[in-house]
Design a protein around this motif. Structure first.
Motif, short mmCIF file in Angstrom:
data_model
loop_
_atom_site.label_atom_id
_atom_site.label_comp_id
_atom_site.label_asym_id
_atom_site.label_seq_id
_atom_site.Cartn_x
_atom_site.Cartn_y
_atom_site.Cartn_z
N ARG A 78 17.93 -1.99 -46.70
CA ARG A 78 18.67 -3.20 -47.08
C ARG A 78 19.90 -3.38 -46.20
N GLU A 79 20.17 -4.63 -45.85
CA GLU A 79 21.41 -4.97 -45.16
C GLU A 79 22.53 -5.08 -46.20
N TYR A 80 23.76 -4.77 -45.78
CA TYR A 80 24.87 -4.88 -46.72
C TYR A 80 26.20 -4.89 -45.99
N GLU A 81 27.24 -5.32 -46.70
CA GLU A 81 28.63 -5.17 -46.29
C GLU A 81 29.35 -4.45 -47.43
N ALA A 82 30.36 -3.65 -47.09
CA ALA A 82 31.08 -2.90 -48.11
C ALA A 82 32.57 -2.96 -47.84
N PHE A 83 33.37 -2.98 -48.93
CA PHE A 83 34.82 -3.06 -48.82
C PHE A 83 35.49 -2.14 -49.83
#
Length: 212
Positions: A78-83
């Motif tokens: 899965r593609e994702y962004e995290a912060f």
């Protein structure tokens, strides 16, 4: 626990939680005073400002659980962004800083952005919170319509999923429906405490690879 909150000084001992009556403008002023400091954490709701200084174990648990999420997302391709942390604000209504948040289904909407416009850009798909001092309330995320919140409290992972206008406790994650994430998180935290975080994550990668 030692706590000092004045117009010029904010100091909280680790683990301290302070609740203050205050307006949105007061919250913004305190936020500006804190600047880019990671502690204390601050949130606003219903005319109340809460400040909390995390304990060392807080950061460690956040790191391990966030690493678990990343490993599982990588495992599923899965593609994702995290912060972490990222202030979420709805003017006059709510201000909160999740311990960790992930954009999974909506990662393209915020890819490459330095700032997120709450109320315009989508909210995170998944928020991870560690509650050691009774500072966290899953309902803080209702105004943002966050689809899923993981709350680790009293050595147990609770999965909350947004259903209509409330959060309900679920046994599985919508993002990992065929994976027992509660069991995995418990195992990884135990290994991290007995040995270290890197060993816990390597063991998880090996386990997932062996199941293919």
């Amino acid at each position: 626990m030692f706590a000092v909150v004045t117009p010029n000084t904010i100091h909280l001992s680790p683990g301290a939680v302070v609740r203050l009556l205050g307006s949105w403008q007061d919250y913004q002023a305190l936020n500006e005073q804190l600047g880019d400091r990671s502690s204390p954490r601050i949130k606003y709701r219903d005319g109340e400002i809460l400040l909390m200084a995390p304990l060392p174990e807080h950061g460690r648990k956040v790191s391990v659980i966030a690493d678990v999420v990343k490993v599982l997302l990588d495992h599923l391709g899965r593609e994702y962004e995290a912060f972490t942390p990222i202030p979420m604000e709805l003017p006059q209504e709510s201000g909160i800083e999740p311990d960790y948040c992930f954009y999974i289904e909506n990662w393209e909407a915020i890819a490459g952005k330095d700032r997120i416009n709450w109320g315009v850009d989508p909210s995170p798909d998944l928020v991870v919170e560690i509650d050691i001092t009774s500072y966290t309330d899953v309902n803080d995320y209702l105004p943002y319509r966050v689809p899923e919140v993981w709350l680790f409290s009293k050595n147990q992972l609770m999965i909350y999923r947004l259903q209509g206008d409330r959060y309900t406790v679920e046994t599985s994650s919508r993002y990992f429906p065929n994976i027992n994430v509660s069991e995995i998180v418990t195992e990884c935290l135990q290994i991290a405490y007995e040995r270290n975080t890197s060993t816990a994550i390597r063991e998880l990668r090996r386990k997932l690879a062996s199941e293919n």
